[in-house]
Design an enzyme around this catalytic site. Structure first.
Site, short mmCIF file in Angstrom:
data_model
loop_
_atom_site.label_atom_id
_atom_site.label_comp_id
_atom_site.label_asym_id
_atom_site.label_seq_id
_atom_site.Cartn_x
_atom_site.Cartn_y
_atom_site.Cartn_z
N VAL A 76 37.53 36.37 52.33
CA VAL A 76 38.86 36.52 51.75
C VAL A 76 38.86 36.14 50.26
O VAL A 76 39.87 35.75 49.70
CB VAL A 76 39.91 35.67 52.52
CG1 VAL A 76 40.20 36.28 53.87
CG2 VAL A 76 39.47 34.22 52.67
N SER A 77 37.70 36.30 49.65
CA SER A 77 37.56 36.18 48.19
C SER A 77 37.85 34.80 47.65
O SER A 77 38.61 34.64 46.69
CB SER A 77 38.43 37.22 47.48
OG SER A 77 38.05 38.51 47.83
N ALA B 215 39.25 33.83 43.69
CA ALA B 215 40.39 32.94 43.47
C ALA B 215 40.03 31.82 42.51
O ALA B 215 40.81 31.48 41.60
CB ALA B 215 40.87 32.36 44.80
N ASP C 235 38.44 42.29 44.29
CA ASP C 235 38.79 40.91 44.64
C ASP C 235 39.51 40.23 43.48
O ASP C 235 40.58 39.63 43.63
CB ASP C 235 37.53 40.10 44.99
CG ASP C 235 36.80 40.67 46.18
OD1 ASP C 235 37.32 41.60 46.83
OD2 ASP C 235 35.69 40.19 46.47
#
Length: 889
Positions: free
Chosen positions: A548-549, A553, A595
């Site tokens: 989920v990257s 982030a 992403d």
């Protein structure tokens, strides 16, 4: 403020049809609705009132053909023995009978009716199912009330009917579908609503003067009167004279209508025509959970804690805070929702935007200077990172805070590096970075940094210090520091290759490349020079290795904080591309750009639509109210730096090079009469088309039918790296290297992005089509196709396959009475583990099925998957906070 006959809602330029649902709780709601309806009709709109109240309540006040009354009872309120006594259990059972058992039929009927009257807007006072029906019909809705049934019934559940607790969940979720709440004075807590507009008290128009009323009742002008009304008192009930002040008269009303109404008609009209929109908000599921947590927190009574469900404490932990520590809110003069400033910090610039995780992060910053008082019970690594963070900042100076979310890959995935359209959703979980600039002479250095500078004979040299929370989970060092001069080679920044080797020296500190790498990229690409020391605190709730990257982030939040602190104006798209350089060239992971783009450019509750050629955002796609996406973690660690992802990328670029070579060869043959070329056949095919394919920049620009017609049967399934290099020299990918001794899959990796691009375009078009089971089935089918295409490339895993199979089983074994179900699932991101994306109907039943899949997966594997639900704004939408600690005197 009084509403007079000549003072109403200004006429709208558009004729609207309102569906106004009124709760079955007595006549009080109906009588206050009358005035709002009267003003809407006066403004030229049609109003259909759905109610169980008698017609005369409305027709005695409104004589207009624009008023339509439909007699339907969709909720039942409370069952009372008298005006002051509520039978809690009977109330719950009555609600089950009225609204739960026939729920599926109610929703079907209401959706059909809303469509039949061509409703433009739905108003609820305060019927829960009306909000859900509006969402299913694709119509916006608001609630107008001073209480909500989820809060009322929560007390009934705890006191008398714990087995009916699902009622509270369902009602809260229904309310969560509305745009916002128009809140009336005298309100109780209503946690299901996150967007609120308060309206002032007004009174209904008078039909008789005070003098006329006194004369009719035979009460002299000098007599003081108190009117007692609570609705439904028995006839003849009187207060004792001892209870009244001397000279006062008490009148007990049997059923006197409330004397006050509230101005809401203007807000309703403006909202219906699009002039008032709710702020970005959490998903319905997130709001439902918050409602449950806060609702039960408010109702907690000593000795009754056993009645609080076990998921209460789990949800508290998920939020990372006590439910009772939620931020307080106030409404400004423009009726917009704003958060009160923290007691610990002055927010000099920016807005927390209602994000509870940001509030929690600020609270954690405030506790850093007292960290030594809470060392007891901490693990060694945790204690080390917290102590390091406690000495990181100078509290008298400004701190900059940035926030960037992870992302759920809904469609597109690995096709991004081949130029595909992708659809990505920023998730609720995010990374926060706090950054402070300090003159080197004022910077609080760690002891080993001081020793290092002394050994080099340096004085007041700019230093980079980073503390990253979560080191105990990821088995890495919690701190990193370096002299910023190490990023310079003479008067120029060091090369990316040299930086990659620098960070790779110590595996326990390689993580720092994601943060410190943003500094070097800004130096290299934008010519920025850093003369001050920098202190970073990184706190990420985006779990690592879940697909989920988490890395994107961290990169986006870090670079956003650096840009804010140095006054750099970098638009979200350019910032994302710069962050991709960090990951590609300094970390050494060959990811595409989706992403970083989602983390930077995304918006809450919307899908970022982007064509990766290289990074063109074409818009934000609204997620329809009846559709919801979840992520379920397989527990199998995913990394875009892993060998499988890289080899599939190499295979795709090999395939592209071969296709270009084939197209060039056909063109060459056409101009050589001696090589058997057929000019007529070539003319039919199109010289321009072949020329385009001979210079193909992205595989996704090749259509599926063209691929099948000309190239599919000519691509090899596998090819040895050395064989490819001998024939084609290079695959022209700047971020991967061909291993000459390795055999690469070619056909499947090349085919995947060509078909995936087509699937994503179809998925995007379906999202805006008419609401139906067929629509959801088609959306789910596209996810399944994507999943199996990943597997053909070699990017599947046992865990993700199991989750997809569980979704399929849940879908095809559904009961015909279910009001929601799941329709499809796929592996996400780089594949080979990580998270599965699931699409389903936006309903409580679907959420329950997700939880059931979670438990079944645990039973089969021993691992309890994380569930990702909800959305939040990207870094660009969030902006940044500039804060300063308040100094206590």
């Amino acid at each position: 403020m009084r509403i007079d006959d000549n003072e109403g809602v200004s006429a709208s330029s558009k004729h609207l049809v309102f569906a106004y649902y009124v709760t079955g709780r007595g006549f009080g709601h109906a009588t206050r609705v009358v005035e709002v309806v009267r003003h809407l009709i006066a403004a030229g709109h049609d109003v259909h009132v759905v109610t169980g109240a008698p017609d005369f309540v409305f027709t005695s006040e409104i004589q207009s053909p624009r008023l339509k009354i439909r007699k339907v009872l969709l909720d039942c309120g409370a069952v009372q023995a008298d005006a002051l006594t509520v039978d809690r259990l009977a109330s719950l059972e009555k609600y089950v009978e009225t609204a739960v058992v026939p729920r599926a039929e109610i929703l079907k009927t209401e959706v059909e009716w809303l469509h039949s009257i061509k409703a433009d807007f739905v108003v609820s006072d305060v019927v829960p199912v009306a909000c859900r029906a509006a969402a299913d019909a694709g119509i916006r809705s608001v609630c107008v009330t001073n209480f909500s049934w989820d809060f009322i019934y929560a007390e009934y559940v705890m006191a008398a009917g714990y087995h009916h607790r699902s009622i509270v969940w369902q009602i809260a979720e229904d309310y969560s579908h509305c745009e916002f709440l128009i809140r009336l004075p005298g309100y109780c807590p209503m946690p299901a609503f996150r967007d609120v507009i308060d309206v002032p008290l007004v009174v209904r128009r008078l039909h008789k003067s005070r003098k006329e009323v006194r004369k009719e009742l035979g009460i002299a002008e000098d007599v003081n009167v108190v009117i007692l009304n609570f609705g439904g008192q028995p006839s003849g009930w009187n207060l004792k004279e001892a209870s009244l002040p001397t000279g006062w008269l008490c009148l007990v009303s049997l059923n006197i209508h409330p004397a006050s109404v509230y101005v809401a008609a203007h807000i309703l009209q403006e909202t219906a025509i699009g002039r008032h929109c709710a702020s970005d908000k959490f998903s319905g599921a997130r709001r439902l959970r918050d409602a449950i947590i806060l609702g039960y927190q408010l109702q907690r009574v000593p000795g009754r804690d056993i009645a609080i469900p076990e998921w209460y404490s789990r949800a508290e932990n998920e939020l990372g805070q006590s439910a009772g520590s939620s931020p307080t809110f106030q409404v400004n003069e423009n009726n917009s929702l704003v958060e009160s400033c923290s007691d610990d910090f002055d927010i000099l610039q920016g807005d927390v935007q209602g994000l509870s995780d940001t509030w929690t992060f600020l609270k954690s910053l405030a506790k850093l200077d007292a960290i030594h008082d809470s060392e007891k019970g901490m693990e060694k690594k945790t204690m080390r990172e917290r102590k390091a963070a406690g000495g990181l900042f100078n509290w008298e100076d400004e701190i900059f805070v940035a926030r960037a979310p992870g992302r759920l890959d809904v469609m597109g995935g690995i096709a991004d590096y081949s130029g595909s359209l992708v659809l990505q959703m920023p998730i609720r979980e995010a990374c926060h970075v706090a950054l402070q600039r300090n003159h080197p002479g004022k910077h609080r250095l760690w002891k080993h940094a001081q020793a290092r500078q002394q050994a080099k004979g340096q004085v007041a040299t700019p230093v980079l210090q980073i503390v990253s929370y979560g080191s105990e989970i990821s088995n890495r060092a919690p701190t990193f520091d370096m002299d910023l001069s190490d990023f310079m080679d003479g008067d120029k920044p060091i090369s990316y290759e040299k930086a990659r080797k620098f960070f790779a020296q110590d595996p326990a500190q390689k993580w720092a490349a994601y943060v410190a790498g943003t500094i070097l990229v800004l130096m290299t690409e934008l010519g920025v020079r850093f003369e001050d020391s920098l202190s970073f605190l990184v706190s990420s709730a985006v779990p690592e290795g879940k697909g989920v990257s988490s890395s994107a982030a961290v990169e986006v939040a870090s670079m956003s904080a650096v840009a804010a602190a140095h006054g750099l104006s970098i638009n979200p798209r350019d910032l994302a591309i710069l962050c991709q350089k960090v990951e590609n060239h300094i970390v050494g992971a060959p990811c595409g750009v989706m992403d970083q783009m989602t983390s930077s450019c995304g918006e809450a509750n919307k899908l970022l639509a982007m064509i990766c050629q290289p990074a063109e955002v074409i818009g934000l796609v609204e997620i329809p109210n009846h559709v919801r996406f979840w992520g379920i973690d397989s527990g199998i660690r995913h990394s875009v730096g892993g060998a499988d992802y890289g080899s599939v990328r190499v295979g795709a670029y090999m395939g592209r090079k071969m296709i270009k070579s084939m197209a060039s060869s056909i063109l060459s043959q056409s101009v050589s009469n001696g090589n058997g070329g057929n000019p007529e056949e070539l003319e039919d095919e199109g010289i321009e088309l072949l020329e385009t394919e001979a210079s193909l920049d992205y595989l996704c620009n090749l259509s599926p039918h063209r691929y099948e017609a000309r190239y599919a049967d000519k691509l090899p399934d596998f090819m040895l790296g050395q064989t490819f290099i001998d024939e084609y020299s290079d695959h022209d990918d700047p971020v991967t290297v061909i291993d000459q001794k390795r055999s690469y899959s070619v056909k499947a990796p090349a085919r995947h992005p060509i078909y995936e691009n087509f699937r994503v375009k179809t998925f995007k078009a379906l999202l805006t089509s008419a609401t139906s089971d067929e629509q959801l089935t088609a959306l789910g089918g596209l996810l399944y196709q994507c999943h199996y295409s990943y597997s053909a490339c070699g990017l599947g895993s046992d865990g993700t396959n199991r989750l997809v199979q569980l979704v399929q089983g849940m879908q095809h074994n559904k009961s015909t009475t279910d009001d929601g179900t799941l329709y499809g699932a796929k592996i996400t991101g780089g594949g080979s583990g990580g998270t599965v994306c699931v699409v389903g109907r936006n309903s409580l039943r679907s959420s329950q099925q997700i939880l059931e899949i979670q438990q079944r997966y645990k039973a089969a594997t021993g691992y309890l998957p994380l569930i990702f639900e909800g959305s939040s704004p990207g870094a660009g939408k969030f902006g940044y906070l500039r804060i300063r600690r308040r100094i206590s005197l």
